[in-house]
Design a protein around this motif. Structure first.
Motif, PDB file in Angstrom:
ATOM      1  N   SER A 295     -11.487   8.911   2.311  1.00  0.00           N
ATOM      2  CA  SER A 295     -10.284   8.234   1.831  1.00  0.00           C
ATOM      3  C   SER A 295     -10.317   8.056   0.315  1.00  0.00           C
ATOM      4  O   SER A 295     -11.365   8.162  -0.333  1.00  0.00           O
TER       5      SER A 295
ATOM      6  N   LEU B   6       0.823  -1.204   0.000  1.00  0.00           N
ATOM      7  CA  LEU B   6       0.000   0.000   0.000  1.00  0.00           C
ATOM      8  C   LEU B   6       0.857   1.255   0.000  1.00  0.00           C
ATOM      9  O   LEU B   6       1.920   1.304   0.620  1.00  0.00           O
TER      10      LEU B   6
ATOM     11  N   VAL C 161      -3.203   9.266   4.855  1.00  0.00           N
ATOM     12  CA  VAL C 161      -4.632   9.369   4.557  1.00  0.00           C
ATOM     13  C   VAL C 161      -5.215  10.645   5.153  1.00  0.00           C
ATOM     14  O   VAL C 161      -6.183  11.207   4.624  1.00  0.00           O
TER      15      VAL C 161
ATOM     16  N   ALA D  31      -8.464   0.950  -7.113  1.00  0.00           N
ATOM     17  CA  ALA D  31      -7.670   0.904  -5.882  1.00  0.00           C
ATOM     18  C   ALA D  31      -6.319   0.253  -6.121  1.00  0.00           C
ATOM     19  O   ALA D  31      -5.294   0.714  -5.601  1.00  0.00           O
TER      20      ALA D  31
ATOM     21  N   ALA E 197      -2.689   5.519   1.644  1.00  0.00           N
ATOM     22  CA  ALA E 197      -3.819   4.590   1.701  1.00  0.00           C
ATOM     23  C   ALA E 197      -4.293   4.421   3.136  1.00  0.00           C
ATOM     24  O   ALA E 197      -3.567   4.736   4.097  1.00  0.00           O
TER      25      ALA E 197
ATOM     26  N   GLU F 216      -9.975   5.270  -1.080  1.00  0.00           N
ATOM     27  CA  GLU F 216     -10.761   4.057  -1.308  1.00  0.00           C
ATOM     28  C   GLU F 216     -12.242   4.403  -1.500  1.00  0.00           C
ATOM     29  O   GLU F 216     -12.910   3.850  -2.385  1.00  0.00           O
TER      30      GLU F 216
ATOM     31  N   VAL G  31      -3.956   1.723  -3.121  1.00  0.00           N
ATOM     32  CA  VAL G  31      -4.701   1.876  -1.873  1.00  0.00           C
ATOM     33  C   VAL G  31      -5.397   0.550  -1.573  1.00  0.00           C
ATOM     34  O   VAL G  31      -5.332  -0.390  -2.359  1.00  0.00           O
ATOM     35  N   ASP G  32      -6.070   0.463  -0.441  1.00  0.00           N
ATOM     36  CA  ASP G  32      -6.570  -0.825   0.035  1.00  0.00           C
ATOM     37  C   ASP G  32      -7.754  -1.320  -0.813  1.00  0.00           C
ATOM     38  O   ASP G  32      -8.846  -0.764  -0.769  1.00  0.00           O
TER      39      ASP G  32
END
Length: 407
Positions: A207, A14, A297, A89, A18, A209, A94-95
């Motif tokens: 975020s 990541l 983040v 993502a 993230a 995400e 990112v997650d």
């Protein structure tokens, strides 16, 4: 036996900006961590196993459930959004699990009969604070799902709830005034109620995400409503030549595959639409990240703008696609005729249950005497909003003699 955390953690490298699953802010009700799943993987699994998620199978996307097995439902749309969200993502490092989780949960609060059901429910609930499907999704996962022994709701992680509530951006300005579509009113009840229990930082951006899940919803909606609209015969492939973005894709397909049969031609147009939009978002997001250079983040939340979005050129093109869909699909007389019928179903059910709430089945008929009018309206709203299309029709048929024939 010791279980290695590596099964859930560390599978994806990541970026520093993230959401880091090992640094989750936790859950409203404290629970032991899973030894094999990250908090976000656990949230995803809880959403998939929820009753509300299963009911998406029989909730309208655009076409009501009886109109054909090949058209999208809320469930198939949700799965398609989750695939695009994961792709975004992954590209942005990112997650993926959190992005997928937010995509899977984003429509849990939708009423039966798509946006028509939501519009009617908002009118019915206007004297009691209105209705918003995004706020209802929060209500589903924090209250209405009643499966666990120790708490109501799914007890999802803070990051999932934050992303679910404000995936389209901040809901409040720095002074606490509502923004966007709520600027002339107030935040929906479900959001205000939950915010009094847990601070979801409603004044900041969410975020990356959550932003990825939000734009994935737009991409899936546009491409797949084009697909369903063409296959339903609401417009012809050639009609897309009126939209430059689609005309360019159509010309590309026809140049490469002259004489291609209709069904394959449609699919090529849809898949290329998705690809172009996804690639544009990734390119634009990389530019914005380079400009902002977030390290964490929290830097993303404080950026003051959306970082995962279309470029200005593609944003204009996407608006043209939506305008085309509005004219050719959502306002098509065949669609409007069904929408008028299903609007009556929702309206009738709400009025009847407000007048005779004891007609609701268990557990919705529990402790009615303790509810004031607003509390009763919310109970009725929760019940109807959770219905599938066909269950709403069945309930209407149980209570009325003039249920519309949608066959």
């Amino acid at each position: 036996m010791n279980v290695e955390l590596g099964l859930g953690y560390g599978a994806q490298a990541l970026a520093s900006y993230a959401e880091q699953p090992t640094k989750s802010r936790g859950r409203l009700f404290q629970e032991p961590e899973s030894p094999t799943r990250t908090p976000f993987q656990r949230d995803r699994d809880r959403i998939i196993h929820s009753s509300a998620f299963r009911r998406l199978k029989h909730k309208t996307q655009v076409f009501v459930y009886h109109e054909g097995d090949h058209f999208r439902t809320r469930l198939t749309h949700t799965i398609e959004v989750s695939q695009i969200a994961r792709s975004l993502a992954r590209a942005l490092r990112v997650d993926e699990d959190l992005a997928e989780c937010l995509a899977l949960a984003h429509d849990l609060g939708h009423t039966p009969f798509g946006h028509e059901g939501e519009d009617v429910m908002h009118v019915c609930m206007e004297p009691y604070g209105g209705f918003d499907h995004n706020a209802q999704s929060l209500r589903v996962v924090t209250s209405l799902e009643q499966r666990y022994a120790e708490f109501d709701g799914l007890n999802l992680s803070w990051e999932t709830l934050e992303g679910l509530v404000k995936h389209n951006g901040p809901l409040l300005d720095a002074s606490g005034r509502p923004l966007g579509k709520f600027k002339d009113s107030e935040l929906p009840f479900a959001i205000r109620e939950y915010a009094s229990r847990q601070d979801l930082l409603l004044h900041t951006w969410p975020s990356l995400e959550a932003q990825a899940a939000a734009i994935a919803d737009d991409i899936a909606y546009d491409a797949h409503d084009l697909d369903d609209g063409m296959r339903a015969g609401l417009f012809a492939i050639e009609d897309m030549k009126d939209v430059p973005f689609l005309a360019d894709i159509l010309a590309d397909v026809d140049s490469k595959y002259p004489g291609l049969e209709e069904s394959r031609r449609i699919h090529e147009i849809v898949r290329r639409s998705i690809t172009r939009m996804v690639e544009d978002v990734i390119t634009e997001a990389m530019k914005r990240l380079s400009d902002v250079q977030p390290e964490t983040v929290e830097d993303v939340r404080a950026a003051g703008r959306c970082l995962v979005d279309f470029s200005s050129e593609t944003s204009a093109s996407e608006r043209e696609v939506k305008k085309f869909l509005f004219a050719r699909v959502y306002r098509h007389e065949d669609v409007l005729a069904v929408r008028r019928l299903v609007a009556d179903v929702v309206r009738d059910l709400f009025a009847r249950f407000m007048k005779e709430p004891e007609l609701m089945p268990a557990p919705w008929d529990k402790d009615l005497a303790g509810l004031d009018e607003t509390g009763l309206a919310r109970r009725v709203c929760d019940y109807i909003a959770g219905m599938t299309d066909r269950y709403a029709i069945e309930e209407h048929r149980r209570l009325f003699d003039d249920t519309p024939d949608l066959s």
